[in-house]
Design a protein around this motif. Structure first.
Motif, PDB file in Angstrom:
ATOM      1  N   ALA A  45     -34.780  -0.441  30.050  1.00 25.96           N
ATOM      2  CA  ALA A  45     -35.693  -1.209  29.203  1.00 25.96           C
ATOM      3  C   ALA A  45     -35.737  -2.667  29.637  1.00 25.96           C
ATOM      4  CB  ALA A  45     -35.268  -1.097  27.742  1.00 25.96           C
ATOM      5  N   ALA A  46     -34.568  -3.244  29.944  1.00 30.53           N
ATOM      6  CA  ALA A  46     -34.523  -4.649  30.359  1.00 30.53           C
ATOM      7  C   ALA A  46     -35.253  -4.861  31.674  1.00 30.53           C
ATOM      8  CB  ALA A  46     -33.071  -5.103  30.476  1.00 30.53           C
ATOM      9  N   ARG A  47     -35.083  -3.934  32.615  1.00 29.53           N
ATOM     10  CA  ARG A  47     -35.766  -4.065  33.903  1.00 29.53           C
ATOM     11  C   ARG A  47     -37.272  -3.898  33.736  1.00 29.53           C
ATOM     12  NH1 ARG A  47     -32.422  -0.673  38.384  1.00 29.53           N
ATOM     13  NH2 ARG A  47     -33.699  -1.948  39.804  1.00 29.53           N
ATOM     14  N   ALA A  48     -37.679  -2.957  32.870  1.00 29.81           N
ATOM     15  CA  ALA A  48     -39.106  -2.767  32.620  1.00 29.81           C
ATOM     16  C   ALA A  48     -39.708  -4.004  31.952  1.00 29.81           C
ATOM     17  CB  ALA A  48     -39.326  -1.532  31.747  1.00 29.81           C
ATOM     18  N   LYS A  49     -38.984  -4.569  31.004  1.00 30.39           N
ATOM     19  CA  LYS A  49     -39.444  -5.787  30.337  1.00 30.39           C
ATOM     20  C   LYS A  49     -39.633  -6.914  31.347  1.00 30.39           C
ATOM     21  CE  LYS A  49     -37.974  -9.200  26.881  1.00 30.39           C
ATOM     22  NZ  LYS A  49     -36.889  -9.582  25.928  1.00 30.39           N
ATOM     23  N   ALA A  50     -38.693  -7.040  32.277  1.00 28.67           N
ATOM     24  CA  ALA A  50     -38.792  -8.092  33.292  1.00 28.67           C
ATOM     25  C   ALA A  50     -40.005  -7.899  34.186  1.00 28.67           C
ATOM     26  CB  ALA A  50     -37.515  -8.120  34.132  1.00 28.67           C
ATOM     27  N   MET A  51     -40.454  -6.648  34.346  1.00 28.61           N
ATOM     28  CA  MET A  51     -41.624  -6.362  35.179  1.00 28.61           C
ATOM     29  C   MET A  51     -42.938  -6.661  34.472  1.00 28.61           C
ATOM     30  SD  MET A  51     -40.797  -2.841  37.242  1.00 28.61           S
ATOM     31  CE  MET A  51     -42.338  -2.999  38.160  1.00 28.61           C
ATOM     32  N   GLY A  52     -42.908  -6.737  33.134  1.00 29.47           N
ATOM     33  CA  GLY A  52     -44.121  -6.979  32.388  1.00 29.47           C
ATOM     34  C   GLY A  52     -44.446  -5.942  31.336  1.00 29.47           C
ATOM     35  N   TYR A  53     -43.598  -4.921  31.204  1.00 27.39           N
ATOM     36  CA  TYR A  53     -43.798  -3.947  30.137  1.00 27.39           C
ATOM     37  C   TYR A  53     -43.434  -4.578  28.796  1.00 27.39           C
ATOM     38  CZ  TYR A  53     -44.455  -0.080  33.407  1.00 27.39           C
ATOM     39  OH  TYR A  53     -44.953   0.756  34.373  1.00 27.39           O
ATOM     40  N   SER A  54     -44.158  -4.187  27.752  1.00 22.50           N
ATOM     41  CA  SER A  54     -43.898  -4.724  26.417  1.00 22.50           C
ATOM     42  C   SER A  54     -43.344  -3.673  25.466  1.00 22.50           C
ATOM     43  CB  SER A  54     -45.183  -5.309  25.819  1.00 22.50           C
ATOM     44  OG  SER A  54     -46.200  -4.312  25.747  1.00 22.50           O
ATOM     45  N   ALA A  55     -43.180  -2.435  25.948  1.00 22.75           N
ATOM     46  CA  ALA A  55     -42.722  -1.354  25.073  1.00 22.75           C
ATOM     47  C   ALA A  55     -42.177  -0.217  25.915  1.00 22.75           C
ATOM     48  CB  ALA A  55     -43.869  -0.858  24.193  1.00 22.75           C
ATOM     49  N   LYS A  56     -41.494   0.690  25.236  1.00 20.81           N
ATOM     50  CA  LYS A  56     -40.949   1.864  25.911  1.00 20.81           C
ATOM     51  C   LYS A  56     -41.077   3.077  24.997  1.00 20.81           C
ATOM     52  CE  LYS A  56     -36.892   3.237  28.682  1.00 20.81           C
ATOM     53  NZ  LYS A  56     -37.641   3.321  29.953  1.00 20.81           N
ATOM     54  N   LEU A  57     -41.382   4.210  25.578  1.00 19.70           N
ATOM     55  CA  LEU A  57     -41.431   5.458  24.834  1.00 19.70           C
ATOM     56  C   LEU A  57     -40.012   5.954  24.564  1.00 19.70           C
ATOM     57  CD1 LEU A  57     -44.226   7.097  26.988  1.00 19.70           C
ATOM     58  CD2 LEU A  57     -44.486   6.431  24.589  1.00 19.70           C
ATOM     59  N   ALA A  58     -39.843   6.643  23.442  1.00 19.37           N
ATOM     60  CA  ALA A  58     -38.551   7.208  23.069  1.00 19.37           C
ATOM     61  C   ALA A  58     -38.718   8.684  22.747  1.00 19.37           C
ATOM     62  CB  ALA A  58     -37.968   6.473  21.862  1.00 19.37           C
ATOM     63  N   ILE A  59     -37.705   9.471  23.112  1.00 19.01           N
ATOM     64  CA  ILE A  59     -37.769  10.910  22.847  1.00 19.01           C
ATOM     65  C   ILE A  59     -36.709  11.355  21.843  1.00 19.01           C
ATOM     66  CG2 ILE A  59     -38.867  11.546  25.022  1.00 19.01           C
ATOM     67  CD1 ILE A  59     -36.095  12.151  26.152  1.00 19.01           C
ATOM     68  N   HIS A  60     -35.915  10.390  21.339  1.00 14.55           N
ATOM     69  CA  HIS A  60     -34.904  10.722  20.331  1.00 14.55           C
ATOM     70  C   HIS A  60     -34.730   9.517  19.412  1.00 14.55           C
ATOM     71  CE1 HIS A  60     -31.016  11.718  18.515  1.00 14.55           C
ATOM     72  NE2 HIS A  60     -31.246  12.967  18.876  1.00 14.55           N
ATOM     73  N   PRO A  61     -34.521   9.756  18.115  1.00 19.62           N
ATOM     74  CA  PRO A  61     -34.377   8.624  17.180  1.00 19.62           C
ATOM     75  C   PRO A  61     -33.304   7.625  17.566  1.00 19.62           C
ATOM     76  CG  PRO A  61     -34.701  10.660  15.960  1.00 19.62           C
ATOM     77  CD  PRO A  61     -34.556  11.053  17.405  1.00 19.62           C
ATOM     78  N   LYS A  62     -32.190   8.083  18.175  1.00 19.82           N
ATOM     79  CA  LYS A  62     -31.107   7.158  18.517  1.00 19.82           C
ATOM     80  C   LYS A  62     -31.516   6.169  19.615  1.00 19.82           C
ATOM     81  CE  LYS A  62     -28.069  10.221  19.763  1.00 19.82           C
ATOM     82  NZ  LYS A  62     -26.808  10.850  20.278  1.00 19.82           N
ATOM     83  N   GLN A  63     -32.625   6.443  20.303  1.00 19.60           N
ATOM     84  CA  GLN A  63     -33.087   5.528  21.335  1.00 19.60           C
ATOM     85  C   GLN A  63     -33.869   4.349  20.767  1.00 19.60           C
ATOM     86  OE1 GLN A  63     -35.333   8.197  23.925  1.00 19.60           O
ATOM     87  NE2 GLN A  63     -33.582   8.383  25.297  1.00 19.60           N
ATOM     88  N   VAL A  64     -34.312   4.454  19.544  1.00 15.30           N
ATOM     89  CA  VAL A  64     -35.186   3.428  18.975  1.00 15.30           C
ATOM     90  C   VAL A  64     -34.496   2.074  18.807  1.00 15.30           C
ATOM     91  CG1 VAL A  64     -36.543   2.773  16.930  1.00 15.30           C
ATOM     92  CG2 VAL A  64     -36.751   5.081  17.902  1.00 15.30           C
ATOM     93  N   PRO A  65     -33.317   1.983  18.164  1.00 19.53           N
ATOM     94  CA  PRO A  65     -32.714   0.654  17.973  1.00 19.53           C
ATOM     95  C   PRO A  65     -32.464  -0.119  19.269  1.00 19.53           C
ATOM     96  CG  PRO A  65     -31.697   2.253  16.505  1.00 19.53           C
ATOM     97  CD  PRO A  65     -32.554   3.035  17.455  1.00 19.53           C
ATOM     98  N   PRO A  66     -31.917   0.500  20.333  1.00 16.40           N
ATOM     99  CA  PRO A  66     -31.741  -0.274  21.567  1.00 16.40           C
ATOM    100  C   PRO A  66     -33.058  -0.766  22.161  1.00 16.40           C
ATOM    101  CG  PRO A  66     -30.392   1.707  21.629  1.00 16.40           C
ATOM    102  CD  PRO A  66     -31.303   1.840  20.442  1.00 16.40           C
ATOM    103  N   ILE A  67     -34.091   0.054  22.094  1.00 16.87           N
ATOM    104  CA  ILE A  67     -35.387  -0.362  22.638  1.00 16.87           C
ATOM    105  C   ILE A  67     -35.943  -1.540  21.846  1.00 16.87           C
ATOM    106  CG2 ILE A  67     -37.797   0.336  22.949  1.00 16.87           C
ATOM    107  CD1 ILE A  67     -36.778   3.159  23.567  1.00 16.87           C
TER     108      ILE A  67
END
Length: 283
Positions: free
Chosen positions: A206-228
């Protein structure tokens, strides 16, 4: 959040469309956007039943179960499949309106325009998941004003490219999505992290994607939401610096100015303004 305001989403959580008992639990995760899925999460034999369930869910008033600022969308099947044709027909016939529709495996602007022609009031997120889609990414991003974000479908793309599903082999494709999104002034959404119990890896991606210009990330499990959410939410220090840059520029009458030992010019100010705009809903 207005229906079309996908630019402020940070975490978009997939939930199987045939598991209605999970919809409220998905909303409770705090994800900015829920994606009720008719595509990969539902078997071919179960798509008709899931479609009927979701049409009724959106007809009954899906926003009643959402927190302030949350949106709820629908991932349909690709329009070149029989299930995808039935999805579009069901949405038009029932007259229901998800907050947005996620189109999978998009490879041309024609697919986008089929949806905007028949459902002109619903924003779209287009997922690029193939070599053909990657080649047409800029055309897809600019196909219609209703396209509000494009997403990087790295899992399917890796298979199509015969590449390893890893950061370096897919770096060019990731960058291509950001570039295409920028030409249209829309959001870029990163691929899900497919390893569920790997918070460190998720945060790193997520941090590397953010540095590239992404503003969001898809999640496939609820536990992934808080870190994103944490990664894509500007820190207090980042916000303070952005406000300082904007204030320094205004005080200098828009001229180049020094701020914290660095020269501040137009592009730096623009980046600061964009960060503040993205964070405005959450302050």
């Amino acid at each position: 959040m207005p229906r079309a305001d996908l630019a402020h989403c940070r975490a978009l959580l997939f939930t199987p469309g045939n598991r209605a008992e999970r919809f409220a639990k998905a909303a409770a995760t705090g994800a900015d956007a829920l994606i009720l899925d008719l595509e990969d999460a539902v078997s071919l034999a179960g798509k008709d039943e899931a479609r009927a369930t979701l049409v009724e869910h959106f007809r009954a008033g899906h926003r009643r179960g959402l927190a302030a600022g949350q949106v709820c969308g629908l991932r349909v099947n690709n329009i070149h499949t029989s299930a995808g044709v039935r999805d579009l027909d069901a949405l038009v016939t029932a007259g229901v309106a998800p907050d947005f529709i996620l189109l999978p495996k998009v490879e041309s602007a024609v697919e986008v325009r089929l949806y905007t022609r028949h459902l002109p009031a619903i924003p779209l997120v287009c997922t690029i998941e193939s070599a053909r889609g990657l080649e047409a990414a800029t055309e897809i991003a600019n196909a219609d004003p209703r396209v509000r974000a494009i997403a990087f479908g790295g899992v399917d793309l890796a298979a199509d490219l015969r590449a390893e599903l890893a950061w370096e082999p897919l770096l060019w494709g990731r960058g291509r999505i950001v570039q295409a999104a920028a030409t249209a002034g829309i959001a870029a959404v990163d691929v899900p992290h497919v390893v569920i119990d790997d918070e460190a890896g998720l945060r790193n991606d997520a941090a590397r994607a953010k540095a590239m210009g992404y503003s969001a990330k898809l999640a496939i499990h609820p536990k992934q939401v808080p870190p994103i959410l944490e990664v894509f939410t500007p820190t207090a220090a980042e916000l303070e610096r952005a406000r300082g840059i904007v204030a320094a520029c205004e005080a200098a009458g828009g001229n180049v100015v020094e701020y914290q030992g660095k020269m501040i010019d137009g592009p730096v100010v623009k980046a600061a303004q964009q960060l503040l705009a993205r964070s405005g809903r959450r302050q």
